[in-house]
Scaffold this motif. Structure first.
Motif, PDB file in Angstrom:
ATOM      1  N   SER A 131     -81.507  52.763  25.539  1.00  0.00           N
ATOM      2  CA  SER A 131     -81.908  51.224  25.079  1.00  0.00           C
ATOM      3  C   SER A 131     -83.188  51.378  24.448  1.00  0.00           C
ATOM      4  O   SER A 131     -84.141  52.285  24.815  1.00  0.00           O
ATOM      5  CB  SER A 131     -81.927  50.280  26.706  1.00  0.00           C
ATOM      6  N   TRP A 136     -79.236  48.907  21.170  1.00  0.00           N
ATOM      7  CA  TRP A 136     -78.699  49.790  21.832  1.00  0.00           C
ATOM      8  C   TRP A 136     -78.294  51.111  21.260  1.00  0.00           C
ATOM      9  O   TRP A 136     -77.305  50.971  20.181  1.00  0.00           O
ATOM     10  CB  TRP A 136     -77.483  49.372  22.612  1.00  0.00           C
ATOM     11  N   SER A 165     -83.955  54.993  28.821  1.00  0.00           N
ATOM     12  CA  SER A 165     -84.411  53.951  27.965  1.00  0.00           C
ATOM     13  C   SER A 165     -85.726  54.707  27.177  1.00  0.00           C
ATOM     14  O   SER A 165     -86.332  55.726  27.692  1.00  0.00           O
ATOM     15  CB  SER A 165     -85.037  52.910  28.760  1.00  0.00           C
ATOM     16  N   GLN A 170     -84.351  47.992  30.668  1.00  0.00           N
ATOM     17  CA  GLN A 170     -83.428  47.027  30.230  1.00  0.00           C
ATOM     18  C   GLN A 170     -82.238  47.085  31.418  1.00  0.00           C
ATOM     19  O   GLN A 170     -82.193  48.081  32.328  1.00  0.00           O
ATOM     20  CB  GLN A 170     -82.703  47.343  28.916  1.00  0.00           C
ATOM     21  N   PHE A 172     -78.124  47.447  31.405  1.00  0.00           N
ATOM     22  CA  PHE A 172     -76.481  47.500  30.696  1.00  0.00           C
ATOM     23  C   PHE A 172     -75.577  47.083  31.441  1.00  0.00           C
ATOM     24  O   PHE A 172     -75.448  47.262  32.573  1.00  0.00           O
ATOM     25  CB  PHE A 172     -76.569  48.949  30.459  1.00  0.00           C
ATOM     26  N   THR A 183     -81.693  50.517  32.774  1.00  0.00           N
ATOM     27  CA  THR A 183     -81.956  51.687  31.983  1.00  0.00           C
ATOM     28  C   THR A 183     -83.575  51.885  32.001  1.00  0.00           C
ATOM     29  O   THR A 183     -84.218  50.706  31.859  1.00  0.00           O
ATOM     30  CB  THR A 183     -81.840  51.622  30.462  1.00  0.00           C
ATOM     31  N   ASN A 205     -77.964  43.215  27.372  1.00  0.00           N
ATOM     32  CA  ASN A 205     -79.074  43.196  28.162  1.00  0.00           C
ATOM     33  C   ASN A 205     -79.376  41.996  29.162  1.00  0.00           C
ATOM     34  O   ASN A 205     -79.469  41.018  28.688  1.00  0.00           O
ATOM     35  CB  ASN A 205     -80.340  43.481  27.541  1.00  0.00           C
TER      36      ASN A 205
END
Length: 327
Positions: A131, A136, A165, A170, A172, A183, A205
């Motif tokens: 991310s 993505w 990340s 973030q 997922f 992430t 996200n």
């Protein structure tokens, strides 16, 4: 007046819910992982409904039974020291409810860390998920290809997503296929997902990480095995190579459309490595680029039966085979 009140109570919910979708994605699971989570949610809802019904039922009963009436205006309740039995009962009931919720929750969470039951003999496909703000990146190390803002997978096959990340944290989440996982830079989490049948599913996200997070979405396109193999071969033959300089530019906080490459950034950096470089650009967070077109069309395969899929698998040309190559 009673008739008017009844009519209002029956029509008011329709007014408030008229703009809502007919069904929630989490209650329409399209894979075994999502089904196990939905079953856990339904189990929790049953217990919550039971608590609400009992509490409000007792509340209404007590208010009605002990209301003030003409024949008890001067009533004074006697002094009471309470009931030991009742104290035990209303202490034990919440404990039993917590136990009833905890045991299946723990069992489900541990089961989600493994290949779903019934798929142990199928070799998983590994896809690295990176991310970045706000996009993505999906890397296929076994196939040697990489995509941005969309990921193609074969249906009825376990997919092992390895999540990390390049910058901020973030979350997922593909609601139709499973739950969410975070992430994090210099760390790696894993998640197994499976799509029962070919279909187009939205991922997103769910962790706030700046002004662009709300549009940080991607598509999971589950294909038949023949379509998936054809797509992989097409990408290898026609997609451009990704350079390290282009990749560092791609990581800047922008919105992008779909991109496809015939190599992966894992050749020079793995963001799950504790010693990897952190790609943050706080000076660029005040503005970002054009929001690319992530979803080109509505669900492609929904409502198709397994017989349709088998017949479709034998066709030489597929209707949607090249629509989602992204390049």
């Amino acid at each position: 007046m009673k008739k008017g009140l009844f009519a209002f109570l029956t029509t008011a919910p329709l007014l408030f819910l008229s703009g809502c979708e007919s069904k929630l994605v989490v209650f329409d699971p399209q894979g075994p992982v999502a089904r196990s989570i939905t079953e856990l949610i339904n189990w929790s809802l049953i217990w919550m409904l039971l608590v609400v019904v009992v509490v409000f039922g007792l509340f209404g009963y007590i208010v009605w039974k002990y209301r003030e009436k003409k024949d008890n205006l001067d009533y004074e309740p006697p002094d009471e020291h309470g009931s030991t039995l009742l104290e035990i009962i209303w202490t034990a009931i919440p404990i039993l409810i917590v136990v009833a919720l905890t045991i299946p929750t723990v069992k489900t969470l541990y089961a989600l860390e493994e290949v779903p039951q019934g798929y142990e003999d199928k070799e998983p496909i590994t896809i690295h998920v990176t991310s970045a703000d706000w996009k993505w990146i999906f890397s296929y190390p076994e196939e040697g290809i990489e995509t941005v803002n969309y990921v193609n997978i074969p249906a009825d096959t376990p997919i092992l997503f390895k999540l990390t990340s390049a910058s901020t944290m973030q979350s997922f989440w593909v609601p139709a296929l499973g739950g969410q996982k975070y992430t994090m830079g210099k760390m790696e989490t894993e998640m197994y997902l499976i799509a029962d049948y070919p279909g187009s599913y939205e991922g997103q996200n769910t962790n706030f990480n700046g002004r662009g997070y709300a549009d940080m979405k991607f598509e999971v396109l589950a294909q038949t095995r023949s379509e998936y193999d054809k797509w992989v071969q097409e990408v290898k033959e026609t997609a451009p190579k990704l350079t390290e300089e282009e990749y560092e530019e791609l990581l800047k906080p922008t919105h992008l459309g779909r991109l496809t490459f015939s190599n992966t950034h894992l050749d020079w950096v793995n963001h799950a490595d504790h010693n990897s470089k952190t790609y943050t650009h706080p000076e660029l967070y005040r503005g970002h680029g054009y929001q690319g077109k992530i979803f080109e069309e509505e669900d492609n395969y929904r409502n198709k039966t397994s017989d349709d899929i088998d017949e479709h698998d034998h066709q030489e040309d597929t209707e949607h085979g090249g629509d989602h190559s992204g390049h």
